[in-house]
Design a protein around this motif. Structure first.
Motif, PDB file in Angstrom:
ATOM      1  N   HIS A   1       0.981  -1.255   0.037  1.00 31.52           N
ATOM      2  CA  HIS A   1       0.064   0.013   0.018  1.00 31.52           C
ATOM      3  C   HIS A   1       0.708   1.259  -0.152  1.00 31.52           C
ATOM      4  O   HIS A   1       0.484   2.318  -0.762  1.00 31.52           O
ATOM      5  N   ALA A   2       1.888   1.379   0.976  1.00 29.06           N
ATOM      6  CA  ALA A   2       2.876   2.444   0.762  1.00 29.06           C
ATOM      7  C   ALA A   2       3.408   2.542  -0.490  1.00 29.06           C
ATOM      8  O   ALA A   2       3.564   3.875  -0.719  1.00 29.06           O
ATOM      9  N   LEU A   3       3.825   1.499  -1.094  1.00 33.25           N
ATOM     10  CA  LEU A   3       4.451   1.953  -2.291  1.00 33.25           C
ATOM     11  C   LEU A   3       3.374   2.194  -3.360  1.00 33.25           C
ATOM     12  O   LEU A   3       3.814   3.276  -4.199  1.00 33.25           O
ATOM     13  N   ARG A   4       2.416   1.775  -3.383  1.00 32.26           N
ATOM     14  CA  ARG A   4       1.287   2.134  -4.376  1.00 32.26           C
ATOM     15  C   ARG A   4       0.859   3.713  -4.077  1.00 32.26           C
ATOM     16  O   ARG A   4       0.679   4.441  -5.104  1.00 32.26           O
ATOM     17  N   ALA A   5       0.694   3.921  -2.795  1.00 34.87           N
ATOM     18  CA  ALA A   5       0.406   5.383  -2.703  1.00 34.87           C
ATOM     19  C   ALA A   5       1.435   6.275  -3.022  1.00 34.87           C
ATOM     20  O   ALA A   5       1.177   7.528  -3.781  1.00 34.87           O
ATOM     21  N   ALA A   6       2.747   6.024  -2.712  1.00 34.62           N
ATOM     22  CA  ALA A   6       3.985   6.858  -2.992  1.00 34.62           C
ATOM     23  C   ALA A   6       3.882   7.059  -4.727  1.00 34.62           C
ATOM     24  O   ALA A   6       3.983   8.292  -5.129  1.00 34.62           O
ATOM     25  N   VAL A   7       3.772   5.927  -5.323  1.00 34.01           N
ATOM     26  CA  VAL A   7       3.784   6.027  -6.905  1.00 34.01           C
ATOM     27  C   VAL A   7       2.437   6.835  -7.381  1.00 34.01           C
ATOM     28  O   VAL A   7       2.714   7.722  -8.120  1.00 34.01           O
ATOM     29  N   PHE A   8       1.293   6.518  -7.147  1.00 33.62           N
ATOM     30  CA  PHE A   8       0.260   7.138  -7.472  1.00 33.62           C
ATOM     31  C   PHE A   8       0.241   8.813  -7.228  1.00 33.62           C
ATOM     32  O   PHE A   8      -0.231   9.723  -7.875  1.00 33.62           O
ATOM     33  N   ALA A   9       0.606   9.016  -5.736  1.00 38.61           N
ATOM     34  CA  ALA A   9       0.618  10.430  -5.518  1.00 38.61           C
ATOM     35  C   ALA A   9       1.891  11.369  -6.272  1.00 38.61           C
ATOM     36  O   ALA A   9       1.409  12.405  -6.798  1.00 38.61           O
ATOM     37  N   ALA A  10       2.774  10.901  -6.462  1.00 36.01           N
ATOM     38  CA  ALA A  10       4.141  11.106  -7.038  1.00 36.01           C
ATOM     39  C   ALA A  10       3.513  11.429  -8.549  1.00 36.01           C
ATOM     40  O   ALA A  10       3.851  12.516  -9.147  1.00 36.01           O
ATOM     41  N   GLY A  11       2.733  10.436  -9.178  1.00 36.41           N
ATOM     42  CA  GLY A  11       2.332  10.655 -10.467  1.00 36.41           C
ATOM     43  C   GLY A  11       1.186  11.565 -10.630  1.00 36.41           C
ATOM     44  O   GLY A  11       1.324  12.477 -11.461  1.00 36.41           O
ATOM     45  N   ALA A  12       0.326  11.823  -9.607  1.00 39.68           N
ATOM     46  CA  ALA A  12      -0.525  12.728  -9.673  1.00 39.68           C
ATOM     47  C   ALA A  12       0.156  14.047  -9.646  1.00 39.68           C
ATOM     48  O   ALA A  12      -0.315  15.145 -10.331  1.00 39.68           O
ATOM     49  N   LEU A  13       0.876  14.201  -8.554  1.00 41.33           N
ATOM     50  CA  LEU A  13       1.682  15.528  -8.354  1.00 41.33           C
ATOM     51  C   LEU A  13       2.411  16.021  -9.819  1.00 41.33           C
ATOM     52  O   LEU A  13       2.398  17.247  -9.966  1.00 41.33           O
ATOM     53  N   SER A  14       3.133  15.012 -10.194  1.00 33.02           N
ATOM     54  CA  SER A  14       3.896  15.477 -11.438  1.00 33.02           C
ATOM     55  C   SER A  14       2.740  15.552 -12.583  1.00 33.02           C
ATOM     56  O   SER A  14       3.568  16.527 -13.343  1.00 33.02           O
ATOM     57  N   LEU A  15       1.839  15.273 -12.648  1.00 31.09           N
ATOM     58  CA  LEU A  15       1.026  15.338 -13.663  1.00 31.09           C
ATOM     59  C   LEU A  15       0.586  16.854 -13.553  1.00 31.09           C
ATOM     60  O   LEU A  15       0.507  17.968 -14.623  1.00 31.09           O
ATOM     61  N   LEU A  16       0.308  17.598 -12.324  1.00 29.80           N
ATOM     62  CA  LEU A  16       0.018  19.177 -12.210  1.00 29.80           C
ATOM     63  C   LEU A  16       1.188  19.850 -12.749  1.00 29.80           C
ATOM     64  O   LEU A  16       0.885  20.731 -13.033  1.00 29.80           O
TER      65      LEU A  16
END
Length: 151
Positions: free
Chosen positions: A2-17
């Motif tokens: 869960h921690a890895l998935r959360a980190a990857v998706f949060a970083a991806g979302a913020l990188s998209l921004l």
């Protein structure tokens, strides 16, 4: 996992921004949205993480920030007042999203142009929600986002 998935998706979302902000020549990543992404991906089942609260809480808090800015100017006292009023309004309207109180502070202290800021904030929050939908739709994820509302 869960921690890895959360980190990857949060970083991806913020990188998209960040990427969209670069294309638009406007800052789309603001600190309160980083906190929002952390909630969406780290604690997707919490009420404060739900789309209605994220989008509505951020937008309402920004509006309150602009109102306080108009009345008090860009002072730390005004920023504190805006954060408190934003919290009260979010609770009153059932839109609790704690990172949004920081958006009210940011508006008062930075005094961005209202219409562009509100449009960018709306875009950013909608994109965070859209990326938040992905983990539970690809692969196995223990929590569906958004959490279905009880009738």
């Amino acid at each position: 996992m869960h921690a890895l998935r959360a980190a990857v998706f949060a970083a991806g979302a913020l990188s998209l921004l960040v990427g969209i902000g670069v294309v638009l020549h406007q800052p789309l990543l603001i600190p309160p949205l980083a906190a929002s992404a952390a909630l969406v991906h780290g604690a997707p089942a919490l009420p404060i993480s739900q789309p209605r609260n994220l989008i509505g809480g951020q937008f309402l808090s920004a509006l309150i920030g602009f109102g306080v800015l108009a009345l008090t100017g860009g002072s730390a006292w005004g920023a504190a007042l805006a954060a408190g009023l934003a919290l009260g309004a979010m609770l009153f309207f059932g839109l609790s999203h704690s990172p949004a109180a920081a958006t009210a502070v940011l508006v008062v202290l930075q005094a961005p142009p209202a219409l562009p800021f509100l449009a960018l904030l709306l875009l950013g929050t909608v994109l965070l929600v859209a990326v938040g939908l992905l983990p539970s739709r690809i692969g196995r994820h223990p929590v569906r986002y958004p959490v279905p509302r009880e009738v």
